[in-house]
Design a protein around this motif. Sequence first.
Motif, PDB file in Angstrom:
ATOM      1  N   ALA A  88       0.958  -1.633   0.211  1.00 30.06           N
ATOM      2  CA  ALA A  88       0.196   0.012  -0.175  1.00 30.06           C
ATOM      3  C   ALA A  88       0.728   1.099   0.340  1.00 30.06           C
ATOM      4  O   ALA A  88       0.918   2.370  -1.031  1.00 30.06           O
ATOM      5  N   GLN A  89       1.287   1.556   0.337  1.00 28.14           N
ATOM      6  CA  GLN A  89       3.027   2.551   0.573  1.00 28.14           C
ATOM      7  C   GLN A  89       3.217   2.613  -0.154  1.00 28.14           C
ATOM      8  O   GLN A  89       3.775   3.576  -0.901  1.00 28.14           O
ATOM      9  N   LEU A  90       4.116   1.455  -0.796  1.00 27.83           N
ATOM     10  CA  LEU A  90       4.474   1.658  -2.180  1.00 27.83           C
ATOM     11  C   LEU A  90       3.970   2.065  -3.135  1.00 27.83           C
ATOM     12  O   LEU A  90       3.765   2.765  -4.263  1.00 27.83           O
ATOM     13  N   TYR A  91       2.716   1.363  -3.458  1.00 25.04           N
ATOM     14  CA  TYR A  91       1.678   1.908  -4.772  1.00 25.04           C
ATOM     15  C   TYR A  91       1.175   3.193  -4.029  1.00 25.04           C
ATOM     16  O   TYR A  91       1.337   4.629  -5.209  1.00 25.04           O
ATOM     17  N   ARG A  92       1.322   4.025  -3.149  1.00 24.43           N
ATOM     18  CA  ARG A  92       0.816   5.683  -2.770  1.00 24.43           C
ATOM     19  C   ARG A  92       2.000   6.389  -2.646  1.00 24.43           C
ATOM     20  O   ARG A  92       2.222   6.952  -3.731  1.00 24.43           O
ATOM     21  N   VAL A  93       3.479   5.773  -2.215  1.00 24.09           N
ATOM     22  CA  VAL A  93       4.630   6.890  -2.810  1.00 24.09           C
ATOM     23  C   VAL A  93       5.133   6.482  -4.313  1.00 24.09           C
ATOM     24  O   VAL A  93       5.386   7.808  -4.963  1.00 24.09           O
ATOM     25  N   GLY A  94       5.035   5.979  -5.562  1.00 23.94           N
ATOM     26  CA  GLY A  94       5.158   5.718  -6.460  1.00 23.94           C
ATOM     27  C   GLY A  94       4.277   6.035  -7.051  1.00 23.94           C
ATOM     28  O   GLY A  94       4.115   6.947  -8.157  1.00 23.94           O
ATOM     29  N   PRO A 137      11.307   2.887  -5.870  1.00 22.48           N
ATOM     30  CA  PRO A 137      12.243   2.302  -7.369  1.00 22.48           C
ATOM     31  C   PRO A 137      11.345   2.106  -8.525  1.00 22.48           C
ATOM     32  O   PRO A 137       9.839   1.422  -8.190  1.00 22.48           O
ATOM     33  N   ALA A 138      11.550   2.888  -9.359  1.00 22.35           N
ATOM     34  CA  ALA A 138      10.130   2.507  -9.904  1.00 22.35           C
ATOM     35  C   ALA A 138      10.396   1.043 -10.369  1.00 22.35           C
ATOM     36  O   ALA A 138       8.791   0.209 -11.095  1.00 22.35           O
ATOM     37  N   LYS A 139      11.368   0.872 -10.626  1.00 24.06           N
ATOM     38  CA  LYS A 139      10.979  -0.824 -11.124  1.00 24.06           C
ATOM     39  C   LYS A 139      10.351  -1.803 -10.640  1.00 24.06           C
ATOM     40  O   LYS A 139       9.490  -2.362 -11.420  1.00 24.06           O
ATOM     41  N   GLU A 140       9.986  -1.715  -9.133  1.00 24.84           N
ATOM     42  CA  GLU A 140       9.773  -2.230  -8.446  1.00 24.84           C
ATOM     43  C   GLU A 140       8.409  -1.717  -8.157  1.00 24.84           C
ATOM     44  O   GLU A 140       7.560  -3.068  -7.845  1.00 24.84           O
ATOM     45  N   PHE A 141       7.924  -0.460  -8.916  1.00 22.56           N
ATOM     46  CA  PHE A 141       6.585  -0.400  -8.335  1.00 22.56           C
ATOM     47  C   PHE A 141       6.137  -0.712  -9.662  1.00 22.56           C
ATOM     48  O   PHE A 141       5.067  -0.989  -9.336  1.00 22.56           O
ATOM     49  N   PHE A 142       6.689  -0.580 -10.754  1.00 19.93           N
ATOM     50  CA  PHE A 142       5.850  -1.848 -12.105  1.00 19.93           C
ATOM     51  C   PHE A 142       5.864  -3.132 -11.890  1.00 19.93           C
ATOM     52  O   PHE A 142       4.935  -3.457 -12.488  1.00 19.93           O
ATOM     53  N   ALA A 143       6.885  -3.494 -11.807  1.00 16.76           N
ATOM     54  CA  ALA A 143       6.745  -4.875 -11.621  1.00 16.76           C
ATOM     55  C   ALA A 143       4.650  -5.669 -10.197  1.00 16.76           C
ATOM     56  O   ALA A 143       5.011  -5.806 -11.160  1.00 16.76           O
ATOM     57  N   MET A 144       5.251  -4.340  -9.538  1.00 20.92           N
ATOM     58  CA  MET A 144       3.940  -4.960  -8.338  1.00 20.92           C
ATOM     59  C   MET A 144       2.116  -4.463  -9.830  1.00 20.92           C
ATOM     60  O   MET A 144       1.886  -5.039  -9.158  1.00 20.92           O
TER      61      MET A 144
END
Length: 167
Positions: A88-94, A137-144
């Motif tokens: 959830a935090q990754l989505y919000r920050v990404g 990190p952009a790559k991890e956000f995109f992967a998720m």
Amino acid sequence: EGDSVAAHSVAGRTLSYFTVPEFTFIETAVSRLIPADELGPGAKEAGVAFFIDEQLAGPFGRAETWYMQGPWKEGTPEQGYQLKLTPAQLYRVGIQGIDDYCRRMFNKKTFAELDAGDQDKLLHSLEKGEIELVGAPAKEFFAMLWQNTIEGFFADPIYGGNRDFAG
């Protein structure tokens, strides 16, 4: 996470986690990842953004079953998810990072305001890790995002996606 607790509504449905601008980003992104075509509906029509919203509001979004104690070192791809952020935090920050990047690079426009060609280029750049985002990190956000889009498109409709078994 303050403002995410207030109930937001889109298309007559109440959002569980996303704010309306975040939901708009997700709906736009998933519609580029799995677009509608002559063969049938895409991710937007299948309700994938609602699926992701529900998942982030629950145990997955909070990483309840994940080991989240650190140490926080950069891992290898084989080690899987290694970030300090919950999903959830990754989505919000990404999402915030991508919209900030877009405002700088595309004359104050958010991702959802870009034309489809620029959206596709940006998604490819995220996938390759060519864009620096603040806080994630952009790559991890995109992967998720990609993984959750596929899950939402093919999951049992009881989970909020795959509307009318579109997948």
